[in-house]
Each structure stands twice: as C-alpha cells, then as structure tokens.
Design an enzyme around this catalytic site. Structure first.
Site, PDB file in Angstrom:
ATOM      1  N   TYR A 257      -2.700 -35.814   4.941  1.00 59.46           N
ATOM      2  CA  TYR A 257      -3.874 -34.970   4.739  1.00 59.46           C
ATOM      3  C   TYR A 257      -5.144 -35.811   4.915  1.00 59.46           C
ATOM      4  CZ  TYR A 257      -7.195 -31.995   2.304  1.00 59.46           C
ATOM      5  OH  TYR A 257      -8.290 -31.235   1.984  1.00 59.46           O
TER       6      TYR A 257
ATOM      7  N   ASP B 265       3.831 -36.236  -1.396  1.00 63.39           N
ATOM      8  CA  ASP B 265       2.926 -35.083  -1.453  1.00 63.39           C
ATOM      9  C   ASP B 265       3.769 -33.858  -1.069  1.00 63.39           C
ATOM     10  OD1 ASP B 265       1.084 -33.045  -0.953  1.00 63.39           O
ATOM     11  OD2 ASP B 265      -0.457 -34.430  -0.246  1.00 63.39           O
TER      12      ASP B 265
END
Ligand SMILES: *Cc1c(COP(=O)(O)O)cnc(C)c1O
Length: 379
Positions: free
Chosen positions: A99, A171
């Site tokens: 990200y 994540d």
C-alpha cells in the site's frame, strides 16, 4: 466456533451491567477509583483502555485466532505503531507493491528515525531470504496486493523469517479474517486498515493489530498507550456494527466478483484480468491454499489510458473513488490515482499499465453491475 458465528458471538458480547445486547458506547475519558489505585474493572484512563474499544479488540483477536487485539485511529496509525516496536538501526523487508501509505511511512518518516527498509517481490520467498541483513528485524507482507493482486505464501515467508529470528507481519486488509487468518500460517502480527472491508460501509477510518503472543501484546500495548494513536469509542462501536455482517458481505462480494470476472473474460475489449480466483493467475494455487475465498478486488486492462478514462466516466453504479471494500462498488485508475506518484518506468516494471482499471466489487444486484460494465466498455 465457525467464522460466521464468531462474527456475532466472538469478543465481548453486550453489556454485563445492563444486559444490553449491543456493547454500549462508553464515551468517557477517565474512571472513578475506589481509593488510590483501586480500579473497578481495570480502567483508569481511555487512552490506556476503554470498554468499547476493548470489546472491539477482543473481537478482532478472536477473528484472527490471535493472543490480543489493538484498535488504532487508522490503518496507517496501526502500521506505524507496529513499526515503533523496532529500534534505530533496524531494517525491515517489505513486499514491493505494498500500500502506498506503507511505502511512504517507511521511506519518508521511519527512515528519519533510522529504521531502514528493502522492498522485494515477496511472492518468491527466495527474494526475502536474499534481502535479509544483519540488522533485519521483520518481514512485512501484503497479500494479495493492490492493484495486481499478487499473492505471497504466508507459511513459506514465515518459515524463512523464523529461521532468521525475524517477526512476520501481514497486512490482511484485502482478504479479512473471514477468508484468511495469517497467524494460522505462522505470522506473528496481523495489521488491518479496518476502513475497508471490516467497516464495510465507507463511514469509518480505523486500524487494527493482532499479535500471537503475550510478549508482543505487552510491547504493542506499551506503544499504543505511549504514542496514543487510539480509536475512539464511537468509531469502535461503528466498526463492531460493521463486522457483524462481514461474512454475509464477503460471500456476496465474492459471488459478484466471480460473475464479473467471467463477463470480463468473454469481453474482447479486455486484455488482462488480475484476480486470484482465476486458475491462470500466478498466485492462484497459493491463494487457494491459504485463503478460504478470493475476495472482491479485480483489476483489468482495457488497452489504453484514454479508454480507461472513458470507462470511468461512463459507469453509473461504480463510484469513482479511492478506497475499497465497501457495500458500494468503486472504480479507479491506479496509474492516475493511487499509483500516480510512482514514476512511469517503475509503474511499467510493476505491470501497472495506463489502461489498468481497478474495481472493488460491491454487493449490488449483479445484473445491474454487469449491464453497467457492458455499456461502459462499449466503444
Ligand atoms: C487503506 C489501506 C491501508 C491504510 O489504511 P488507512 O485506514 O487508510 O490508514 C493500509 N493497507 C492497505 C492494504 C490498505 O488498503
């Protein structure tokens, strides 16, 4: 308990004091003590602990099969707080297409504190092994990634990490604990942007952390209380409300995503489709091994940036927006939105072409979504 039952009965259900079946919003900062240090339920100050936040933290702990959970003001607050476990001079190996916010905090903020990072394609565990240095403390993986849905083998990477005495941090935003529980595959810490699927309704920004041991729980709580990037009681409640329907939503996202994938596969204006549920996707086997579902994120190439922009203009039910994981379908153009800050050559290397369209499939009626894509893809 099965996951769908856990979503309803996990954590702390309702309120002992009144019998309320929904956890009350304890909108409070401090707690009356019975004499100095005489805490009634262990609460002294809401940065340190709050009953509403605690109920959420217990719930995410149960969903991720962990030892303890922690709630933060955003996904980035959660990720940054986890990185605060490391000292100056430490080094972390990360997935190369993590990200953007994770990339930014590692290379523009934590580097200033002397925490260095190396980004590698973690879909090959050999790359992780080769990137480990003497001062490496952790491997941080995101799987699947955005927008190409690259998959990393959590068990294989955790095995490499364990061999070298490193922590494995995953994540899990894209798959959620409904489909994927990284701790079961050897991860030590799971992080979430709960803003996405866990919240699910585009109405709350939040982050969650789950750890697999009492030692890590103590360390993360120390950072959470010291740095103070906590989630407030209102947002904690809202997130618990969203999580109750996570199972129903994830099932529906998946059903719709599969229909859209087969429509795109038949469409001659679409060249490449990235979805881990497709057999030819390079990460399909690993995804099928470690996840119970493939999720609702799809990206596909329509040939050119101009064409992609036209598709985004023409869609009615796909809202042009960043973010993902909500009940409403969202559409974006990674090369010009989320990944615009990455230089064009680097984007090309990663496979993020100008014609790449990303959709977060919502839970609308599939007939409407297919008709909408059909008209948007027409020349
Ligand atoms: C959105 C996102 C984040 C950051 O979360 P925020 O809640 O926006 O701070 C981290 N990781 C992934 C995979 C995300 O999609």
């Amino acid at each position: 308990m099965k996951q769908k039952t856990k979503l309803i009965h996990g954590g702390i259900v309702g309120d002992e004091a009144t019998g309320a079946v929904s956890t009350p919003i304890y909108q409070v900062s401090t707690y009356k003590q019975d004499g100095v240090g005489g805490l009634r339920q262990g609460y002294e100050y809401s940065r340190t602990g709050n009953p509403t936040r605690h109920a959420l933290e217990e719930l995410i702990k149960d969903l991720e099969n962990g030892h303890a959970g922690f709630a933060f003001g955003s996904g980035m607050a959660a990720i940054s707080s986890v990185m605060m476990l490391f000292d100056t001079g430490s080094h972390v190996v990360l997935t190369d297409d993590v990200y953007g916010g994770t990339y930014r905090v590692m290379t523009k903020v934590l580097n200033r504190l002397g925490i260095d990072s190396t980004f590698v394609d973690t879909s090959d565990p050999e790359n992780v092994k080769n990137a480990i240095q003497e001062n490496t403390k952790a491997v941080f993986i995101e799987t699947p990634t955005n927008p190409l849905l690259k998959v990393t083998d959590i068990a294989a990477v955790s095995a490499v990490a364990k061999e070298h005495g490193l922590l494995t941090i995953v994540d899990n935003t894209f798959t959620t604990p409904y489909w994927q529980t990284p701790i079961d595959h050897g991860a030590d810490i799971v992080v979430h942007s709960a803003t996405k699927y866990l919240g699910g309704h585009s109405d709350v920004v939040a982050g969650l952390v789950v750890v697999n041991s009492a030692e890590l729980a103590e360390e993360v709580h120390f950072v959470q209380n010291s740095v103070g990037a906590i989630l407030g009681p209102q947002d904690s409640w809202l997130l618990m409300r969203g999580i109750k329907t996570l199972g129903l939503r994830m099932e529906e996202h998946e059903v719709n995503a599969k229909e859209i994938v087969s429509f795109l596969e038949r469409h001659e204006g679409v060249t490449t489709i990235h979805y881990p549920g497709i057999k030819s996707h390079p990460g399909h086997e690993t995804a099928a091994k470690q996840s119970r579902g493939f999720g609702g994120m799809i990206s596909f190439d329509v040939g050119s940036g101009e064409k992609a922009a036209r598709v985004l203009e023409k869609v009615k039910y796909f809202t042009l927006a960043e973010s993902l994981g909500a009940v409403e379908s969202l559409i974006s153009l990674p090369a010009r939105m989320t990944h615009a800050s990455i230089p064009a050559e680097r984007r090309a290397e990663l496979g993020i072409t100008d014609g790449l369209v990303r959709i977060s499939v919502g839970i609308e009626d599939i007939e409407d979504l297919l008709a909408d894509l059909e008209q948007a893809l027409e020349d």
